[in-house]
Design a protein around this motif. Structure first.
Motif, mmCIF file in Angstrom:
data_model
loop_
_atom_site.group_PDB
_atom_site.id
_atom_site.type_symbol
_atom_site.label_atom_id
_atom_site.label_comp_id
_atom_site.label_asym_id
_atom_site.label_seq_id
_atom_site.Cartn_x
_atom_site.Cartn_y
_atom_site.Cartn_z
ATOM 1 N N SER A 178 -1.673 8.800 -9.671
ATOM 2 C CA SER A 178 -1.919 7.684 -8.758
ATOM 3 C C SER A 178 -1.686 6.351 -9.483
ATOM 4 O O SER A 178 -1.664 6.294 -10.720
ATOM 5 C CB SER A 178 -3.358 7.736 -8.232
ATOM 6 O OG SER A 178 -4.271 7.419 -9.272
ATOM 7 N N ASN A 195 0.811 -1.216 0.000
ATOM 8 C CA ASN A 195 0.000 0.000 0.000
ATOM 9 C C ASN A 195 0.843 1.263 0.000
ATOM 10 O O ASN A 195 0.452 2.265 -0.596
ATOM 11 C CB ASN A 195 -0.950 0.011 1.196
ATOM 12 C CG ASN A 195 -2.036 -1.025 1.068
ATOM 13 O OD1 ASN A 195 -2.298 -1.544 -0.010
ATOM 14 N ND2 ASN A 195 -2.669 -1.342 2.178
ATOM 15 N N GLU A 230 -0.602 3.735 -2.770
ATOM 16 C CA GLU A 230 -1.371 4.872 -2.275
ATOM 17 C C GLU A 230 -0.669 6.205 -2.502
ATOM 18 O O GLU A 230 -1.233 7.257 -2.204
ATOM 19 C CB GLU A 230 -1.700 4.670 -0.796
ATOM 20 C CG GLU A 230 -2.659 3.514 -0.582
ATOM 21 C CD GLU A 230 -2.906 3.194 0.875
ATOM 22 O OE1 GLU A 230 -2.299 3.856 1.761
ATOM 23 O OE2 GLU A 230 -3.700 2.281 1.143
#
Length: 146
Positions: A41, A7, A11
């Protein structure tokens, strides 16, 4: 979408598209390894069809050890590469096989300066890494601290 990445990488807005080893913005223009405004992203990078792949920009604590020619003819990790990886003191986030199929990217948390010495390449800022998202599962010493 299931992916092998931690993550802490997915993220962050550190992603770009790529054409080979050249980083691209979503509109096809060149992306800058020092200008975060040209990054997107993870989801945006995956959704785009610009170029032929995607990758990350290093910095902000994300760094990589870039190893070339890591495997023996039988496909096993070379002893000296295994030793170097085991000596990494930074938290290891993710290890993937590079595009050549014969190298490894060992992503770590680090703010140390980039260097090249003794056959080891370490990059920690202002650098683009083309991703494969092909995890290297042949080495059991990974310390996933993400």
């Amino acid at each position: 979408m299931k992916h092998p990445l931690p993550n802490v990488m997915t993220e962050a807005r550190i992603w770009v598209r790529s054409d080979g080893k050249k980083p691209l913005r979503l509109d096809g223009r060149n992306a800058s390894s020092t200008n975060p405004r040209s990054w997107v992203s993870y989801a945006e990078a995956l959704d785009s069809t610009v170029g032929d792949g995607y990758g990350v920009m290093l910095g902000g604590g994300l760094a990589v050890y870039d190893f070339d020619h890591c495997f023996t003819d039988s496909g096993r990790l070379k002893v000296d590469v295994d030793r170097i990886i085991r000596e990494i003191t930074e938290p290891v986030l993710y290890v993937e096989v590079s595009r050549s199929g014969d190298g490894l990217h060992v992503f770590v948390r680090s703010g140390a300066r980039s260097y090249r010495r003794g056959g080891v390449e370490f990059y920690s800022r202002a650098r683009f890494v083309r991703m494969t998202c092909c995890p290297f599962r042949g080495w059991k010493g990974i310390r996933a601290d993400a």
